[in-house]
Design an enzyme around this catalytic site. Sequence first.
Site, PDB file in Angstrom:
ATOM      1  N   LYS A 131       0.843  -1.195   0.000  1.00 27.71           N
ATOM      2  CA  LYS A 131       0.000   0.000   0.000  1.00 27.71           C
ATOM      3  C   LYS A 131       0.877   1.243   0.000  1.00 27.71           C
ATOM      4  O   LYS A 131       1.844   1.326   0.739  1.00 27.71           O
ATOM      5  CB  LYS A 131      -0.858  -0.016   1.271  1.00 27.71           C
ATOM      6  N   LYS A 167       5.783   3.038  -1.848  1.00 25.95           N
ATOM      7  CA  LYS A 167       5.642   4.448  -2.202  1.00 25.95           C
ATOM      8  C   LYS A 167       6.280   4.654  -3.559  1.00 25.95           C
ATOM      9  O   LYS A 167       7.244   3.983  -3.908  1.00 25.95           O
ATOM     10  CB  LYS A 167       6.326   5.348  -1.163  1.00 25.95           C
TER      11      LYS A 167
END
Length: 178
Positions: A131, A167
């Site tokens: 995520k 990220k």
Amino acid sequence: MYRYFGELLSRSAGSALASGCVDSALPVSSSLMRVRRYTGAADKPDDPNFFKMVEGFYDRGAAIVEDKLVEDLKTRESSEQKRQRVRGILRIIKPCNHVLSVSFPIKRDNGEWEVVEGYRAQHSQHRTPCKGGIRYSTDVSVDEVKALASLMTYKCAVVNVPFGGAKAGVKINHRNYS
């Protein structure tokens, strides 16, 4: 292990805040009582980069919870074997698993070509999927993307969300493009 590591950190942080001894249980820079000024901090040669700071805080947190993790490990190993197992797991958790760096061309409205850099870091794939979002800035670097991916992993572990951290970053000022 991630969820348990997160639970221990959040429990110890909550009890430290409740007892008022913030500086003894938490890292100094995360103290709620302290205000820091960062103007001109990048000009100092001894100022660590963001990724080194995240790794340093990870090391400090791991040192705080290591004894508790060894104590709560339910195996028939000796205490030294348990300690070696916990240290090994903490060493495996620390680094980013994958870092991708790309350069791609874009054609501007006026016909000029420009090369844009981008980065993607996946810190942990122990809990999948990974995520994380995309940061668009001219200041994006590989170290920053790795640090943000690491922080996303720890954040998901603390709140028990079953995701690894990731990220991406694109070195571009989006306001200059159509």
